[in-house]
Design a protein around this motif. Structure first.
Motif, PDB file in Angstrom:
ATOM      1  N   ALA A  15      54.872  35.709  58.028  1.00  0.00           N
ATOM      2  CA  ALA A  15      55.280  37.081  57.705  1.00  0.00           C
ATOM      3  C   ALA A  15      55.409  37.265  56.197  1.00  0.00           C
ATOM      4  CB  ALA A  15      56.600  37.411  58.396  1.00  0.00           C
ATOM      5  N   VAL A  16      56.066  36.309  55.527  1.00  0.00           N
ATOM      6  CA  VAL A  16      56.218  36.395  54.073  1.00  0.00           C
ATOM      7  C   VAL A  16      54.858  36.329  53.389  1.00  0.00           C
ATOM      8  CG1 VAL A  16      57.159  35.244  52.041  1.00  0.00           C
ATOM      9  CG2 VAL A  16      58.560  35.471  54.089  1.00  0.00           C
ATOM     10  N   GLY A  17      53.990  35.429  53.883  1.00  0.00           N
ATOM     11  CA  GLY A  17      52.648  35.322  53.312  1.00  0.00           C
ATOM     12  C   GLY A  17      51.876  36.619  53.434  1.00  0.00           C
ATOM     13  N   THR A  18      52.014  37.284  54.593  1.00  0.00           N
ATOM     14  CA  THR A  18      51.322  38.562  54.789  1.00  0.00           C
ATOM     15  C   THR A  18      51.827  39.621  53.821  1.00  0.00           C
ATOM     16  OG1 THR A  18      50.984  38.076  57.142  1.00  0.00           O
ATOM     17  CG2 THR A  18      50.805  40.379  56.463  1.00  0.00           C
ATOM     18  N   VAL A  19      53.150  39.662  53.614  1.00  0.00           N
ATOM     19  CA  VAL A  19      53.726  40.637  52.679  1.00  0.00           C
ATOM     20  C   VAL A  19      53.232  40.369  51.258  1.00  0.00           C
ATOM     21  CG1 VAL A  19      55.871  41.443  51.614  1.00  0.00           C
ATOM     22  CG2 VAL A  19      55.765  41.074  54.089  1.00  0.00           C
ATOM     23  N   ILE A  20      53.208  39.086  50.862  1.00  0.00           N
ATOM     24  CA  ILE A  20      52.737  38.741  49.517  1.00  0.00           C
ATOM     25  C   ILE A  20      51.270  39.132  49.347  1.00  0.00           C
ATOM     26  CG2 ILE A  20      52.252  36.829  47.932  1.00  0.00           C
ATOM     27  CD1 ILE A  20      54.719  35.419  49.050  1.00  0.00           C
ATOM     28  N   VAL A  21      50.465  38.842  50.371  1.00  0.00           N
ATOM     29  CA  VAL A  21      49.049  39.232  50.323  1.00  0.00           C
ATOM     30  C   VAL A  21      48.917  40.745  50.207  1.00  0.00           C
ATOM     31  CG1 VAL A  21      46.927  39.349  51.683  1.00  0.00           C
ATOM     32  CG2 VAL A  21      48.185  37.200  51.538  1.00  0.00           C
ATOM     33  N   TRP A  22      49.741  41.471  50.964  1.00  0.00           N
ATOM     34  CA  TRP A  22      49.694  42.939  50.934  1.00  0.00           C
ATOM     35  C   TRP A  22      50.044  43.475  49.552  1.00  0.00           C
ATOM     36  CZ3 TRP A  22      54.452  46.135  51.474  1.00  0.00           C
ATOM     37  CH2 TRP A  22      54.163  47.497  51.420  1.00  0.00           C
ATOM     38  N   LYS A  23      51.149  42.973  48.972  1.00  0.00           N
ATOM     39  CA  LYS A  23      51.551  43.450  47.654  1.00  0.00           C
ATOM     40  C   LYS A  23      50.526  43.076  46.584  1.00  0.00           C
ATOM     41  CE  LYS A  23      54.774  45.226  46.578  1.00  0.00           C
ATOM     42  NZ  LYS A  23      55.060  46.676  46.437  1.00  0.00           N
ATOM     43  N   GLY A  24      50.096  41.813  46.601  1.00  0.00           N
ATOM     44  CA  GLY A  24      49.113  41.371  45.610  1.00  0.00           C
ATOM     45  C   GLY A  24      47.815  42.143  45.718  1.00  0.00           C
ATOM     46  N   SER A  25      47.394  42.427  46.945  1.00  0.00           N
ATOM     47  CA  SER A  25      46.151  43.164  47.135  1.00  0.00           C
ATOM     48  C   SER A  25      46.296  44.612  46.698  1.00  0.00           C
ATOM     49  CB  SER A  25      45.722  43.093  48.596  1.00  0.00           C
ATOM     50  OG  SER A  25      45.468  41.765  48.974  1.00  0.00           O
ATOM     51  N   GLY A  26      47.514  45.162  46.818  1.00  0.00           N
ATOM     52  CA  GLY A  26      47.743  46.513  46.307  1.00  0.00           C
ATOM     53  C   GLY A  26      47.551  46.573  44.803  1.00  0.00           C
ATOM     54  N   TRP A  27      48.045  45.539  44.103  1.00  0.00           N
ATOM     55  CA  TRP A  27      47.828  45.471  42.645  1.00  0.00           C
ATOM     56  C   TRP A  27      46.345  45.298  42.325  1.00  0.00           C
ATOM     57  CZ3 TRP A  27      52.149  41.234  42.480  1.00  0.00           C
ATOM     58  CH2 TRP A  27      53.403  41.857  42.658  1.00  0.00           C
ATOM     59  N   ILE A  28      45.660  44.483  43.142  1.00  0.00           N
ATOM     60  CA  ILE A  28      44.219  44.308  42.945  1.00  0.00           C
ATOM     61  C   ILE A  28      43.498  45.638  43.103  1.00  0.00           C
ATOM     62  CG2 ILE A  28      42.119  43.288  43.928  1.00  0.00           C
ATOM     63  CD1 ILE A  28      43.740  40.806  44.592  1.00  0.00           C
ATOM     64  N   GLU A  29      43.886  46.386  44.139  1.00  0.00           N
ATOM     65  CA  GLU A  29      43.251  47.679  44.391  1.00  0.00           C
ATOM     66  C   GLU A  29      43.439  48.625  43.216  1.00  0.00           C
ATOM     67  OE1 GLU A  29      43.958  51.700  46.988  1.00  0.00           O
ATOM     68  OE2 GLU A  29      45.178  49.922  47.368  1.00  0.00           O
ATOM     69  N   THR A  30      44.694  48.707  42.718  1.00  0.00           N
ATOM     70  CA  THR A  30      44.988  49.615  41.606  1.00  0.00           C
ATOM     71  C   THR A  30      44.163  49.257  40.373  1.00  0.00           C
ATOM     72  OG1 THR A  30      47.242  49.952  42.411  1.00  0.00           O
ATOM     73  CG2 THR A  30      46.808  50.512  40.112  1.00  0.00           C
ATOM     74  N   SER A  31      44.155  47.984  40.020  1.00  0.00           N
ATOM     75  CA  SER A  31      43.408  47.550  38.839  1.00  0.00           C
ATOM     76  C   SER A  31      41.912  47.743  39.025  1.00  0.00           C
ATOM     77  CB  SER A  31      43.712  46.073  38.538  1.00  0.00           C
ATOM     78  OG  SER A  31      45.073  45.894  38.227  1.00  0.00           O
ATOM     79  N   SER A  32      41.420  47.430  40.231  1.00  0.00           N
ATOM     80  CA  SER A  32      39.984  47.572  40.490  1.00  0.00           C
ATOM     81  C   SER A  32      39.536  49.021  40.357  1.00  0.00           C
ATOM     82  CB  SER A  32      39.651  47.048  41.893  1.00  0.00           C
ATOM     83  OG  SER A  32      39.953  45.684  42.012  1.00  0.00           O
ATOM     84  N   GLU A  33      40.348  49.948  40.892  1.00  0.00           N
ATOM     85  CA  GLU A  33      39.986  51.365  40.811  1.00  0.00           C
ATOM     86  C   GLU A  33      39.985  51.849  39.358  1.00  0.00           C
ATOM     87  OE1 GLU A  33      42.704  53.348  43.364  1.00  0.00           O
ATOM     88  OE2 GLU A  33      41.500  52.999  45.164  1.00  0.00           O
ATOM     89  N   ARG A  34      41.002  51.451  38.591  1.00  0.00           N
ATOM     90  CA  ARG A  34      41.063  51.887  37.201  1.00  0.00           C
ATOM     91  C   ARG A  34      39.932  51.279  36.373  1.00  0.00           C
ATOM     92  NH1 ARG A  34      47.647  51.479  36.253  1.00  0.00           N
ATOM     93  NH2 ARG A  34      48.174  53.267  37.579  1.00  0.00           N
ATOM     94  N   LEU A  35      39.603  50.028  36.647  1.00  0.00           N
ATOM     95  CA  LEU A  35      38.496  49.398  35.933  1.00  0.00           C
ATOM     96  C   LEU A  35      37.172  50.057  36.321  1.00  0.00           C
ATOM     97  CD1 LEU A  35      39.575  45.650  36.161  1.00  0.00           C
ATOM     98  CD2 LEU A  35      39.481  47.044  34.095  1.00  0.00           C
ATOM     99  N   SER A  36      37.036  50.468  37.589  1.00  0.00           N
ATOM    100  CA  SER A  36      35.825  51.160  38.028  1.00  0.00           C
ATOM    101  C   SER A  36      35.663  52.485  37.297  1.00  0.00           C
ATOM    102  CB  SER A  36      35.868  51.398  39.543  1.00  0.00           C
ATOM    103  OG  SER A  36      35.868  50.186  40.249  1.00  0.00           O
TER     104      SER A  36
END
Length: 350
Positions: A15-36
């Motif tokens: 459960a903790v791993g899933t939450v960490i993946v979710w939060k980290g991937s949200g940051w990845i998404e934000t940065s990826s969109e802005r870089l795009s």
């Protein structure tokens, strides 16, 4: 620890791993969109390449970590196949149900993205076939197995390079009108690096939980990889696509799903091989799984093609297909049915 305590502990770890993946991937998404936006990429390339690669980093981490740290290449492949099925069936359905109406599609999405994904499945099956034909491995059962080598992994990476080249053509005539002055390039790249590290930590927790569940319940890692780890690593793709759909960007939403799956098959799976050098693959299991992926993709392809929309009824049908797959793979693994004779049964089963 007792078996019950071990299960409870690793349920928390998962459960903790899933939450960490979710939060980290949200940051990845934000940065990826802005870089795009900064690099002036068109929406379909943002969804199918940049955001897709970012949101697929959990699957890439799973393939590498399960192979290098745990010697479980099969778990990594199962997680990627399970994630691909979750992505192609559940995410378009959940995205469609999260909106007020139907999910719009277009010919470029259907005839380029969906068909290229079908080609990716075919390419992976061909590489598995070459491994079984040219580098056969003897097994204690009647299963067909082969050695997946680095040159074969290179074939898949070259195919992904072709995919990126095709996407690059879409950037040639695209003219961006978004302002980029507010984007701090150094900060976005730094955010992206930190997010990737967070995802690595979360994925390692999911993989460890899957291995422990297999040990406690006496089940093969394949089952936990294709269900628990797959669902956990697919969370980022789900949130990305649902958010895009609710924002009125259905094309980017579905392009992210298909682009993520292409990356999963053509990059994530060979990544584990490149790190390990060579790994045995069970062709007798791999081929049926590719058939399931093909059927699932064809179902989505046909539903998106009908009037170029994914209706609510079709969304529920996709959810039903995924639940049917999970039920089948569970009873198959426990030996209750035998449609795939070489699928690893629980230890001690006849």
């Amino acid at each position: 620890m007792s078996p019950v305590q071990t299960v409870l502990v690793y349920l928390v770890v998962a459960a903790v791993g899933t939450v960490i993946v979710w939060k980290g991937s949200g940051w990845i998404e934000t940065s990826s969109e802005r870089l795009s936006v900064y690099y002036e990429l068109p929406p379909i390339v943002q969804g199918a390449v940049v955001v897709a690669v970012g949101s697929s980093f959990p699957e890439l981490s799973t393939a590498v970590l399960s192979t290098v740290l745990h010697g479980e290449f099969e778990l990594g492949v199962a997680a990627i196949v399970g994630s691909a099925l979750f992505n192609v069936l559940m995410i378009p359905a959940l995205s469609g149900l999260s909106t007020d109406g139907s999910m719009a599609s277009n010919r470029d999405l259907v005839y380029k993205e969906a068909l290229f994904y079908l080609l990716a499945i075919a390419e992976l099956l061909i590489v598995f076939s070459f491994a079984a034909i040219y580098f056969p491995v003897e097994t204690s059962t009647q299963a067909i197995a082969g050695l997946f080598t680095r040159p074969l992994a290179g074939v898949l990476l070259a195919a992904y390079g072709l995919y990126v080249f095709v996407q690059y053509q879409d950037t040639m005539d695209y003219e961006a009108d978004a302002a980029t002055e507010h984007i701090n390039l150094l900060r976005e790249w730094g955010r992206l690096a930190g997010a990737l590290l967070a995802v690595l930590i979360g994925v390692e927790g999911l993989v460890r939980a899957a291995v422990q569940f297999g040990n406690v319940f006496g089940t093969p890692s394949f089952l936990w990889g294709i269900t628990v780890v797959a669902a956990g690593t697919s969370v980022p793709d789900a949130f990305v696509s649902i958010r895009e759909a609710r924002a009125g960007n259905p094309i980017t939403s579905i392009a992210n799903v298909l682009g993520s799956n292409v990356f999963d098959l053509l990059v994530c799976i060979p990544a584990g091989v490149l790190v390990a050098g060579a790994v045995p693959i069970n062709y007798s299991v791999g081929a049926p799984m590719m058939a399931v992926l093909t059927l699932a993709t064809l179902a989505v392809f046909l539903m998106m093609r009908t009037q170029m929309v994914l209706s609510r009824a079709e969304s529920w049908a996709l959810i039903g297909l995924y639940l049917a797959f999970v039920a089948w793979i569970t009873v198959e693994t426990f030996g209750m049915v035998n449609l795939v004779p070489s699928l690893p049964p629980p230890p001690g089963a006849p």
